[in-house]
Write a protein that holds these residues in place. Structure first.
Motif, mmCIF file in Angstrom:
data_model
loop_
_atom_site.group_PDB
_atom_site.id
_atom_site.type_symbol
_atom_site.label_atom_id
_atom_site.label_comp_id
_atom_site.label_asym_id
_atom_site.label_seq_id
_atom_site.Cartn_x
_atom_site.Cartn_y
_atom_site.Cartn_z
ATOM 1 N N LEU A 86 0.876 -1.162 0.000
ATOM 2 C CA LEU A 86 0.000 0.000 0.000
ATOM 3 C C LEU A 86 0.918 1.218 0.000
ATOM 4 C CD1 LEU A 86 -2.908 1.044 0.206
ATOM 5 C CD2 LEU A 86 -2.741 0.850 2.682
ATOM 6 N N MET A 87 0.883 1.961 -1.102
ATOM 7 C CA MET A 87 1.877 3.025 -1.274
ATOM 8 C C MET A 87 1.220 4.388 -1.411
ATOM 9 S SD MET A 87 4.048 0.677 -3.888
ATOM 10 C CE MET A 87 5.378 1.737 -4.310
ATOM 11 N N GLY A 88 2.058 5.408 -1.317
ATOM 12 C CA GLY A 88 1.563 6.776 -1.426
ATOM 13 C C GLY A 88 2.429 7.688 -0.579
ATOM 14 N N ARG A 89 2.383 8.985 -0.869
ATOM 15 C CA ARG A 89 3.187 9.932 -0.091
ATOM 16 C C ARG A 89 2.633 10.053 1.324
ATOM 17 N NH1 ARG A 89 1.987 13.306 -4.524
ATOM 18 N NH2 ARG A 89 3.541 13.112 -6.178
ATOM 19 N N ASN A 90 3.347 10.794 2.156
ATOM 20 C CA ASN A 90 2.879 11.013 3.534
ATOM 21 C C ASN A 90 1.530 11.713 3.535
ATOM 22 O OD1 ASN A 90 4.985 9.867 4.866
ATOM 23 N ND2 ASN A 90 6.162 11.782 5.028
ATOM 24 N N GLY A 91 0.647 11.279 4.430
ATOM 25 C CA GLY A 91 -0.619 11.973 4.591
ATOM 26 C C GLY A 91 -1.647 11.636 3.525
#
Lengths: 229, 326
Positions: free
Chosen positions: A35-40
């Protein structure tokens, strides 16, 4: 391969502030999903919603054929969701052995098997959790989740803030768990390590699933667009 | 024997030594004081299970102390008068037998604790403190207006309840009964806290959500601990009533709740013999300073302040630190 966990258009809010706007993801038996993505972007919120630590305001969460949406969080754990929360939270006043005993549920994972995975814990069974190093606490948090004999292990930033050698040990353990056929939902920042272990990836942006597909298809362009800073 | 176990045994042994020493030197008053300390320590051991291990700061445990006391007083006074306690829905006769009264006191207290616990455990923190206090005050005012059993004046019974084979009027023998029950409660506490249940209880105190993530429901754990804790305090209340042959609403008051809490904090929160040391020191101060000034509790307050600020482990924490240095 059968579907173990399925999220469809899940929404969630912290009070009046909406945090998830439509998360969809699936994890099959014996599959590792990143599960990926930038912070927040809602990764931890998604995990907390799956574990029923925060209520979903809409959508569907089905685990092993059971609708999770109305269940309390201890029931989700009993059904077989093992969470290793962000920030390696152990029961600080209890010893390593006690931390593991509290979580133990019948199944293939027992004290012998988790200490075989993390020999360092086996050497420190009588030590209280608060006296362990950061890496050892992380190992304990993973071991504790395994003691519940989960069908799905969720690792939220399991290697964050650890020394490279300890990270290496933990990634080796995660690969071993994959080989043993455990389903894993993984959140981490190291694209290189994730690529080596994950089968599929789901990318979140502003609380929404914006991309999902095979890990091998996460190209440099996709990574730059959704994950780069 | 581990260091902690040695310390716990030593504290208990000191109490027993005081009682036997006083008996040998012909000071029955001191034996009675030691008995009082043992009984109050028993109440502290009970509270410690909820407060020390479960992290439930109950400011209403006097309600259980008082209920245990009233059960004893009511049964004893009916036995003396030869009237039944109740005839509806079935007849329950009075009793002057400790072995009959104790289980009754513990069962009634446990039932009260199920109700109080189930309602107050929906809250946490300062609200939990307030809700437990409110329940205790409710029962306190009920006792004050309960004319049948003395109301505000309390209820006296003239004969101490009996125990097979012992003369409960002999100070040392009544001390022995109290001390054995105290030892049993300590052993029970030790077993409970080391069991998986007890570990989960302590884990829930450290973090509720993480316990749930391990598939355990903290409410059930905490309610069980609360009820066990209350039953022990109820037993202490029964003994305390027998010690004084008198029960009054004071046993139910928030001062009493506070005192039991003081035993635990003074002695060492979450330490097995903490309440024994706490109650012992409390009685000692009451005797030594009570004669000097009626404001002796101001000094107790200072001592408590010093303990909380500089020795959060209480007296036992200090002793344990001392032992480590040796």
């Amino acid at each position: 391969m059968s579907r173990l966990l399925e999220l469809e258009a899940v929404t969630a809010a912290y009070g009046p502030v909406q945090a998830l706007f439509g998360v969809g993801l699936g994890v099959d038996e014996a599959e590792v999903v990143a599960l990926m993505g930038r912070n927040g972007m809602g990764k931890t919120t998604t995990v907390r919603t799956i574990c029923r630590m925060m209520p979903a305001t809409g959508g569907r969460i089905v685990f092993a054929g059971v609708d999770l949406l109305r269940l309390p969080s201890h029931r989700a754990a009993q059904l077989g969701i093992g969470l290793v929360p962000e920030g390696r939270r152990t029961f600080a006043p209890l010893t390593v052995a006690e931390n593991l005993a509290v979580a133990a549920r019948p199944g293939a994972w027992d004290l012998g098997r988790v200490t075989a995975l993390f020999p360092r814990l086996g050497e420190r069974l009588g030590q209280t959790a608060r006296t362990l190093s950061g890496g050892e606490q992380q190992m304990l948090a993973i071991a504790r989740a395994l003691m519940t004999n989960p069908r799905l292990l969720i690792l939220d930033e399991a290697t964050e803030g650890l020394a490279p050698s300890v990270r290496h040990e933990i990634w080796a353990a995660i690969r071993a768990l994959k080989q043993q056929g455990l389903s894993i939902l993984l959140i981490d920042k190291s694209l290189k390590e994730i690529s080596a272990v994950a089968d599929r990836a789901v990318i979140l942006e502003r609380g929404e699933t914006v991309w999902s597909g095979a890990m091998a298809d996460v190209t440099t362009q996709i990574a730059d667009r959704h994950l780069g800073v | 024997m581990g260091r902690d176990a040695a310390l716990n045994t030593a504290v208990f042994a000191a109490l027993v030594a005081v009682a036997f020493g006083a008996h040998v030197y012909g000071a029955p008053y001191v034996v009675t004081l030691a008995t009082k300390a043992a009984i109050l320590a028993l109440a502290g051991v009970g509270l410690n299970l909820a407060l020390g291990y479960g992290g439930m700061v109950s400011f209403g445990h006097a309600v259980f102390f008082g209920i245990g006391g009233y059960v004893t007083g009511i049964f004893a006074s009916h036995a003396a008068a030869g009237t039944p306690v109740t005839t509806f829905p079935f007849t329950i006769a009075g009793s002057a037998e400790m072995l009959g009264i104790w289980p009754m006191a513990m069962v009634v207290t446990a039932l009260a604790a199920v109700v109080i616990g189930a309602l107050s455990l929906r809250t946490t923190g300062v609200y939990f403190i307030m809700v437990t206090l409110a329940f205790a005050q409710m029962v306190y005012y009920f006792a004050i207006s309960w004319r049948a059993y003395g109301g505000e004046d309390g209820l006296s019974f003239y004969v101490r309840n009996s125990f097979p084979g012992l003369n409960t009027f002999a100070p040392l023998q009544f001390f022995a009964i109290s001390a054995v029950l105290l030892a049993m409660a300590m052993a029970f506490s030790a077993l409970v806290t080391r069991s998986r249940f007890g570990l989960a209880l302590q884990a829930a105190r450290a973090n509720r959500q993480r316990v749930m993530a391990s598939g355990i429901r903290p409410f059930a754990l905490q309610l069980t601990a609360f009820v066990l804790s209350a039953a022990i305090v109820g037993l202490a209340g029964a003994l305390y009533a027998d010690l004084n042959r008198f029960v009054s609403p004071a046993m139910l008051s928030w001062h009493m709740s506070g005192e039991i809490m003081v035993f635990v904090i003074l002695g060492g929160v979450g330490r097995l013999a903490g309440p024994v040391a706490g109650a012992g020191v409390f009685i000692l101060l009451e005797q030594l300073l009570g004669g000097v000034s009626e404001y002796w509790q101001a000094l107790l307050g200072l001592l408590l302040l010093a303990i909380v600020l500089y020795a959060p482990g209480g007296i036992l924490g200090l002793l344990a630190r001392g032992m480590r240095r040796v």
